[in-house]
Design an enzyme around this catalytic site. Sequence first.
Site, PDB file in Angstrom:
ATOM      1  N   CYS A  17     -34.479  37.773  -4.429  1.00 46.18           N
ATOM      2  CA  CYS A  17     -33.914  38.387  -5.633  1.00 46.18           C
ATOM      3  C   CYS A  17     -34.494  39.774  -5.909  1.00 46.18           C
ATOM      4  CB  CYS A  17     -34.195  37.513  -6.859  1.00 46.18           C
ATOM      5  SG  CYS A  17     -33.647  35.809  -6.713  1.00 46.18           S
TER       6      CYS A  17
ATOM      7  N   HIS B 141     -34.574  34.514 -12.960  1.00 45.42           N
ATOM      8  CA  HIS B 141     -33.370  34.061 -12.259  1.00 45.42           C
ATOM      9  C   HIS B 141     -33.384  32.546 -12.236  1.00 45.42           C
ATOM     10  CE1 HIS B 141     -30.108  33.437  -9.607  1.00 45.42           C
ATOM     11  NE2 HIS B 141     -30.817  33.202  -8.524  1.00 45.42           N
TER      12      HIS B 141
ATOM     13  N   GLU C 238     -25.649  29.180 -33.733  1.00 45.13           N
ATOM     14  CA  GLU C 238     -26.937  29.658 -34.236  1.00 45.13           C
ATOM     15  C   GLU C 238     -27.794  30.299 -33.153  1.00 45.13           C
ATOM     16  OE1 GLU C 238     -30.048  30.355 -37.018  1.00 45.13           O
ATOM     17  OE2 GLU C 238     -27.905  29.932 -37.243  1.00 45.13           O
TER      18      GLU C 238
ATOM     19  N   HIS D 250     -23.517  29.713  -9.048  1.00 49.21           N
ATOM     20  CA  HIS D 250     -24.861  30.032  -8.559  1.00 49.21           C
ATOM     21  C   HIS D 250     -25.905  29.909  -9.668  1.00 49.21           C
ATOM     22  CE1 HIS D 250     -27.460  33.009  -6.003  1.00 49.21           C
ATOM     23  NE2 HIS D 250     -28.221  32.352  -6.850  1.00 49.21           N
TER      24      HIS D 250
ATOM     25  N   ASP E 151      -6.883  46.700 -37.850  1.00 48.13           N
ATOM     26  CA  ASP E 151      -7.510  47.779 -38.596  1.00 48.13           C
ATOM     27  C   ASP E 151      -7.838  47.246 -39.996  1.00 48.13           C
ATOM     28  OD1 ASP E 151      -8.207  50.426 -39.466  1.00 48.13           O
ATOM     29  OD2 ASP E 151      -6.221  50.575 -40.375  1.00 48.13           O
TER      30      ASP E 151
ATOM     31  N   SER F 161     -12.488  49.058 -36.759  1.00 41.78           N
ATOM     32  CA  SER F 161     -12.448  49.982 -37.881  1.00 41.78           C
ATOM     33  C   SER F 161     -13.449  51.098 -37.671  1.00 41.78           C
ATOM     34  CB  SER F 161     -12.773  49.236 -39.187  1.00 41.78           C
ATOM     35  OG  SER F 161     -12.938  50.131 -40.266  1.00 41.78           O
TER      36      SER F 161
END
Length: 526
Positions: A116, A134, A159, A209, A290, A425
């Site tokens: 890695c 990892h 949460e 993976h 919007d 917005s």
Amino acid sequence: MAVPAAVADNGGVKVRLASQAYLESYPVKETKALISELCRLFYNHGWVSGTGGSITIKVHDDSVPKPQQLIVMSPSGVQKERMVPEDMYILSSDGSIISSPSPKPYPHKPPKCSDCAPLFMKAYEMRGAGAVIHSHGMESCLVTMLNPLAKEFRITHMEMIKGIKGHGYYDELVVPIIENTAYENELTDSLAKAIEAYPKSTAVLVRNHGIYVWGDSWINAKTQAECYHYLFDAAIKLHQLGFDWSTPEHGPIQKVNGILGNGKINVNVKAGTTSSYYEVEQLPRCILLDIEGTTTPISFVTNVLFPYARGNVGKHLSATYETAETREDIGLLRSQVEDDLKHGVAGALSIPSDDMRKEEVIAALVANVEAMIKADRKITALKQLQGHIWQTGFEKNELEGVVFDDVPEALEKWHALGKKVYIYSSGSRLAQRLLFGNSSHGDLRKYLSGFFDTTVGNKRETRSYIEIVESLGVDSPSDVLFVTDVYQEAIAARAAGLKVVISIRPGNGPLPENHGFKTINSFSEI
């Protein structure tokens, strides 16, 4: 083994980073021991079983600048729960190996640095990480298989999202997913592209993976890794129950009035009106709204919010001057004003340095903010400060968010149909959450999946809508319906491929003749 010394200059203090003495120093030994301990913990979590997974941590040493700190990394192909500090590799800040573990007798394999390593280095280089984890945890693998075509994992209103840097409970957490390869180091380029494309993300999933998670420190990386795995596990369980984890209430998909739909769903609208039928397939997957002139009267923004912010700038800055939040706001304003002065923007006044009297600094800030508000500028520095001022107003019950009467019912209806609703917005995301969280109709955030502001781009630029579409993970821009009252915004969104509807509300500006867009007077028409 003898290692040539590298010298770093940290404000005049020279440190021999890679001398033999430094490699045997307490900070290095402590980091090596910490990785051994964490690997045993993660083995019990099921994250690094079968020699899979890996951890790397920078050697924290106050005498060495973070970019130049040494890197300790676990080896490859080793039983992670049985590792000892002497098994670790030490790398320079550029990724070169400067210390390797000694070989062990059979049946141990010859030592090899983690496969890695190139991926870890990308997190260090591109994100300034202090540690990277990892994991091969089952949750991180299975969650990428729920939708084999998805390029992102998304979840909101949980949460544990608060444990992810830069996120709160109401935010939508987005984690990019890259495709797996036969060899770990072949993932380097795709991981780097994902890191670049998702600047807010602190993790990248690899399909079938596992996951790479990074943080400013090992504590931060560990905390986030635990939160990610919890959220993945929650998503898998919700999926098994038939719930959509990516919606605010995680309710059953296409469930209305307790009945699962089969394409055509009867939705009860206001009393006194006839029922309307909606084809679920006809509504796009996502609705982007919007605020000003669309969900909320323009008069509320211009006659209530703006005057409140303008009238409380000095008071707010004075009361919170030394807080980290306000220091950040002042920093943004300074940068904006410096840029304005360079370009000759009207109303821009030089801001004294922090060495000057607090009152002088605040007076200059107030003058600049008033000029920005008067010009109705859509800039992040102004919007962020306004959001913090409004936050105080809402907390003191001096402000209450206003939305049109048809908005809450429409939000509830769309939510029941399994549609995701987002806000875009010029007001900051904080301001958006405050308005909908403290509305005259109660807390409406439970119907909203996320918020976008001008940090994604100007609302009149096509690129902004392209960015939003890419972050939503839809198959096509036409999967998103944008509702706005501004013609120029409608043009930009349509150019990006979105479906667009223009909102006609009391107080909105006139539209050009033959503008070519569908218009609505109420959300009940969508």
